[in-house]
Design a protein around this motif. Sequence first.
Motif, mmCIF file in Angstrom:
data_model
loop_
_atom_site.group_PDB
_atom_site.id
_atom_site.type_symbol
_atom_site.label_atom_id
_atom_site.label_comp_id
_atom_site.label_asym_id
_atom_site.label_seq_id
_atom_site.Cartn_x
_atom_site.Cartn_y
_atom_site.Cartn_z
ATOM 1 N N THR A 76 -6.234 19.003 -1.268
ATOM 2 C CA THR A 76 -5.461 17.887 -1.804
ATOM 3 C C THR A 76 -4.014 18.023 -1.334
ATOM 4 O OG1 THR A 76 -6.834 17.633 -3.782
ATOM 5 C CG2 THR A 76 -4.597 16.759 -3.895
ATOM 6 N N VAL A 77 -3.467 16.915 -0.834
ATOM 7 C CA VAL A 77 -2.050 16.836 -0.502
ATOM 8 C C VAL A 77 -1.360 16.125 -1.664
ATOM 9 C CG1 VAL A 77 -0.303 15.905 1.054
ATOM 10 C CG2 VAL A 77 -2.450 16.788 1.983
ATOM 11 N N VAL A 78 -0.608 16.865 -2.452
ATOM 12 C CA VAL A 78 0.141 16.283 -3.559
ATOM 13 C C VAL A 78 1.519 15.904 -3.025
ATOM 14 C CG1 VAL A 78 1.078 16.628 -5.861
ATOM 15 C CG2 VAL A 78 -1.087 17.721 -5.217
ATOM 16 N N GLU A 79 1.801 14.613 -3.016
ATOM 17 C CA GLU A 79 3.094 14.154 -2.516
ATOM 18 C C GLU A 79 4.013 13.815 -3.682
ATOM 19 O OE1 GLU A 79 5.238 10.818 0.348
ATOM 20 O OE2 GLU A 79 3.194 10.481 -0.364
ATOM 21 N N TYR A 80 5.167 14.458 -3.718
ATOM 22 C CA TYR A 80 6.226 14.090 -4.653
ATOM 23 C C TYR A 80 7.105 13.078 -3.934
ATOM 24 C CZ TYR A 80 4.680 18.109 -7.337
ATOM 25 O OH TYR A 80 3.922 19.002 -8.075
ATOM 26 N N ALA A 81 7.169 11.860 -4.478
ATOM 27 C CA ALA A 81 7.802 10.768 -3.744
ATOM 28 C C ALA A 81 8.656 9.903 -4.650
ATOM 29 C CB ALA A 81 6.740 9.915 -3.058
ATOM 30 N N ASP A 82 9.598 9.224 -4.015
ATOM 31 C CA ASP A 82 10.543 8.313 -4.666
ATOM 32 C C ASP A 82 10.366 6.960 -3.964
ATOM 33 O OD1 ASP A 82 12.866 6.773 -5.143
ATOM 34 O OD2 ASP A 82 14.123 8.542 -5.383
ATOM 35 N N LEU A 83 10.166 5.909 -4.744
ATOM 36 C CA LEU A 83 9.912 4.593 -4.156
ATOM 37 C C LEU A 83 11.156 3.972 -3.527
ATOM 38 C CD1 LEU A 83 7.462 3.243 -6.857
ATOM 39 C CD2 LEU A 83 6.919 3.653 -4.453
ATOM 40 N N GLU A 84 12.321 4.585 -3.712
ATOM 41 C CA GLU A 84 13.544 4.125 -3.059
ATOM 42 C C GLU A 84 13.956 5.018 -1.887
ATOM 43 O OE1 GLU A 84 16.077 1.425 -3.670
ATOM 44 O OE2 GLU A 84 14.057 0.706 -4.082
ATOM 45 N N CYS A 85 13.156 6.045 -1.610
ATOM 46 C CA CYS A 85 13.459 7.006 -0.552
ATOM 47 C C CYS A 85 13.045 6.452 0.812
ATOM 48 C CB CYS A 85 12.722 8.309 -0.840
ATOM 49 S SG CYS A 85 12.652 9.463 0.537
ATOM 50 N N PRO A 86 13.979 6.271 1.755
ATOM 51 C CA PRO A 86 13.616 5.736 3.083
ATOM 52 C C PRO A 86 12.640 6.631 3.842
ATOM 53 C CG PRO A 86 15.993 5.639 2.732
ATOM 54 C CD PRO A 86 15.429 6.465 1.620
ATOM 55 N N PHE A 87 12.769 7.952 3.687
ATOM 56 C CA PHE A 87 11.852 8.871 4.350
ATOM 57 C C PHE A 87 10.434 8.690 3.803
ATOM 58 C CE2 PHE A 87 16.049 10.815 4.449
ATOM 59 C CZ PHE A 87 16.171 11.196 5.781
ATOM 60 N N CYS A 88 10.323 8.564 2.469
ATOM 61 C CA CYS A 88 9.008 8.345 1.846
ATOM 62 C C CYS A 88 8.399 7.025 2.314
ATOM 63 C CB CYS A 88 9.136 8.342 0.324
ATOM 64 S SG CYS A 88 9.845 9.841 -0.377
ATOM 65 N N ARG A 89 9.216 5.999 2.413
ATOM 66 C CA ARG A 89 8.733 4.680 2.830
ATOM 67 C C ARG A 89 8.158 4.731 4.241
ATOM 68 N NH1 ARG A 89 13.143 0.169 2.592
ATOM 69 N NH2 ARG A 89 14.091 1.550 4.127
ATOM 70 N N THR A 90 8.838 5.411 5.150
ATOM 71 C CA THR A 90 8.347 5.502 6.526
ATOM 72 C C THR A 90 7.106 6.382 6.607
ATOM 73 O OG1 THR A 90 10.634 5.279 7.272
ATOM 74 C CG2 THR A 90 9.034 6.032 8.889
ATOM 75 N N TYR A 91 7.059 7.402 5.770
ATOM 76 C CA TYR A 91 5.948 8.358 5.805
ATOM 77 C C TYR A 91 4.681 7.811 5.164
ATOM 78 C CZ TYR A 91 3.809 13.035 5.560
ATOM 79 O OH TYR A 91 2.986 14.122 5.708
#
Length: 253
Positions: A76-91
């Motif tokens: 399992t890949v557990v991703e800690y993410a922020d919906l306003e994070c540009p890096f998260c959005r691209t990833y």
Amino acid sequence: MHLPGFVRSRRFVPLALVTAALLLGAAAWTFLRPHAIAQAEVRPPNRTHAAPSTPSPPATPSGPPWRYGRPGARFTVVEYADLECPFCRTYFPVLKRWIDGHPEVNWQWHHLPLAMHEPAASAEARLVECIGETGGGAAFWQAVDWVYARTRGDGQGLPEGLHYPDLTPATQQCLDSDRPDAMIRAQAAEAAKNGVTATPALQLRDRETGRTLLLHGPVEGDALLSALDLLAAGAEPSRTPDMPAASVGDMPR
């Protein structure tokens, strides 16, 4: 594994024994059949054929935490993410395509709204959580994709006046409650416990051994596979590989 074939028996059962067995079976069925019919008659009617008086409730959601991919996957890949994070959005679409191509790995989402992106980050996290609560896993992932496609990012949030299409009364009721806030706080607290302070961050988990490995940044496919190999080979849970900048390919720095 090759299973040996069955060996046909060369011994024959005498005809008299077969006949006796058939007669005993017939007698038993004759004796028991009225009792079986009586039991069947007192059973309640099959509910699948009865017309419901009210609409059926939605299917039970598969989260939170929400997972994408094969439920029984070893990793399992557990991703800690922020919906306003540009890096998260691209990833986000990059990781989704990678998971689609690797059935031995699934993907689990954990919210980590960063202080620099508030209050927009938490507002969007509440939105996707409530859509998932009322619509299930597929609706949750669709909502994340919708937010990333429309947010201005870096804490600016969604354009003024833009609303998620066709919000149901149940979703609005969820938004008016404290349930999504409690979930987001719990996931953010777990991130802090695991030493995660930036997004995206990936915690790899091996369900067969219980080992975990923490990676920082949007790690691209080959580097992610190498990390999974390291995890399967017995990397210490506390070890956190420092992925070089080149490992993220053309991801934004």
